[in-house]
Scaffold this motif. Structure first.
Motif, short mmCIF file in Angstrom:
data_model
loop_
_atom_site.label_atom_id
_atom_site.label_comp_id
_atom_site.label_asym_id
_atom_site.label_seq_id
_atom_site.Cartn_x
_atom_site.Cartn_y
_atom_site.Cartn_z
N ALA A 53 78.58 11.83 -31.80
CA ALA A 53 79.06 11.31 -30.52
C ALA A 53 78.13 10.22 -29.98
CB ALA A 53 79.19 12.45 -29.51
N LEU A 54 76.84 10.40 -30.15
CA LEU A 54 75.87 9.43 -29.64
C LEU A 54 75.69 8.23 -30.57
CD1 LEU A 54 73.16 11.85 -28.22
CD2 LEU A 54 74.95 10.63 -26.97
N ALA A 55 76.24 8.31 -31.77
CA ALA A 55 76.10 7.22 -32.74
C ALA A 55 76.79 5.94 -32.27
CB ALA A 55 76.66 7.64 -34.10
N GLY A 56 77.68 6.04 -31.29
CA GLY A 56 78.36 4.87 -30.76
C GLY A 56 77.47 4.01 -29.89
N ILE A 57 76.29 4.51 -29.54
CA ILE A 57 75.34 3.72 -28.75
C ILE A 57 74.43 3.00 -29.74
CG2 ILE A 57 73.51 3.77 -27.02
CD1 ILE A 57 74.74 6.44 -26.04
N PRO A 58 74.47 1.68 -29.78
CA PRO A 58 73.67 0.95 -30.76
C PRO A 58 72.17 1.18 -30.57
CG PRO A 58 75.22 -0.51 -29.64
CD PRO A 58 75.25 0.80 -28.93
N GLU A 59 71.46 1.21 -31.66
CA GLU A 59 69.99 1.32 -31.60
C GLU A 59 69.44 0.12 -30.83
OE1 GLU A 59 66.30 1.79 -34.70
OE2 GLU A 59 68.27 2.51 -35.29
N GLY A 60 68.51 0.38 -29.94
CA GLY A 60 67.93 -0.69 -29.13
C GLY A 60 68.85 -1.20 -28.04
N PHE A 61 69.86 -0.42 -27.68
CA PHE A 61 70.83 -0.83 -26.65
C PHE A 61 70.11 -1.23 -25.37
CE2 PHE A 61 73.66 0.38 -23.09
CZ PHE A 61 74.69 -0.51 -23.33
N SER A 62 70.50 -2.37 -24.83
CA SER A 62 69.85 -2.87 -23.61
C SER A 62 70.87 -3.26 -22.54
CB SER A 62 68.95 -4.06 -23.94
OG SER A 62 69.72 -5.12 -24.47
N GLY A 63 72.09 -2.76 -22.67
CA GLY A 63 73.12 -3.10 -21.71
C GLY A 63 73.23 -2.06 -20.61
N ARG A 64 74.42 -2.00 -20.03
CA ARG A 64 74.70 -1.07 -18.92
C ARG A 64 75.55 0.09 -19.44
NH1 ARG A 64 77.65 -5.51 -15.85
NH2 ARG A 64 78.18 -5.68 -18.01
N LEU A 65 75.07 1.29 -19.20
CA LEU A 65 75.74 2.50 -19.67
C LEU A 65 76.02 3.43 -18.50
CD1 LEU A 65 74.99 4.54 -22.82
CD2 LEU A 65 75.03 5.73 -20.65
N LEU A 66 77.23 3.97 -18.48
CA LEU A 66 77.61 4.98 -17.50
C LEU A 66 77.87 6.27 -18.24
CD1 LEU A 66 78.62 6.02 -14.70
CD2 LEU A 66 80.89 5.14 -15.35
N GLU A 67 77.21 7.35 -17.82
CA GLU A 67 77.53 8.66 -18.37
C GLU A 67 78.24 9.46 -17.28
OE1 GLU A 67 75.73 12.69 -20.41
OE2 GLU A 67 74.33 11.18 -19.69
N VAL A 68 79.43 9.96 -17.63
CA VAL A 68 80.22 10.72 -16.68
C VAL A 68 80.97 11.84 -17.40
CG1 VAL A 68 82.14 9.04 -16.80
CG2 VAL A 68 81.92 10.56 -14.84
N PRO A 69 80.78 13.05 -17.07
CA PRO A 69 79.77 13.58 -16.17
C PRO A 69 78.46 13.76 -16.93
CG PRO A 69 81.09 15.39 -16.94
CD PRO A 69 81.68 14.14 -17.55
#
Length: 153
Positions: A53-69
């Motif tokens: 599930a977390l693999a969709g976040i690129p390594e070194g991600f530097s953008g804007r992320l919202l986690e809900v909930p």
């Protein structure tokens, strides 16, 4: 049932924060029972699922992320510690869950916490690069509104 009461009822079903953490990580006896009986997974399979599930976040991600909930933050705060360049917003309807997440995220200046309803997100259109929702849709009383809002932001 009014919307706020429907949301509160969904949170009551988790049986409290300690139960939630054990269930979501399969780390307590009752949590292991839920993992096995409801999800059909053991602790290792649960960890594999989380990794996928977390693999969709690129390594070194530097953008804007919202986690809900965000829940109690037990699943994601360790990852967020490794993402100092990202701007992370953690939203939850439950003040109790949010307080637990805040305590886990203490010292993470790039992570902010906000109470709110996924069916009426308090953010502008296209505010985030990624929206992460690991364990929440089953509890959202209006899933269509949640999808609409997630895609909007």
């Amino acid at each position: 049932m009014e919307r706020k009461e429907a949301i509160r009822s969904a949170y009551r079903l988790t049986g409290g924060n300690n139960f939630y953490d054990g269930m979501i990580t399969c780390s307590t006896l009752s949590g292991q029972a839920v993992c096995r009986l409801i999800w059909g997974m053991d602790r290792a399979e649960t960890q594999d699922y989380l990794s996928a599930a977390l693999a969709g976040i690129p390594e070194g991600f530097s953008g804007r992320l919202l986690e809900v909930p965000v829940g109690t933050g037990i699943l994601t705060m360790p990852l967020y510690r490794e993402m100092p360049e990202a701007e992370i917003t953690c939203l939850d309807y439950s003040p109790e869950m949010l307080e637990r997440a805040k305590s886990r995220g203490e010292g993470l200046a790039h992570v902010r916490f906000q109470q709110g309803d996924v069916g009426a997100l308090p953010f502008g259109n296209s505010s985030f690069d990624i929206v992460l929702s690991l364990n929440g849709f089953h509890a959202f009383p209006d899933k269509e509104a949640a999808w609409r809002e997630i895609f909007r932001v």
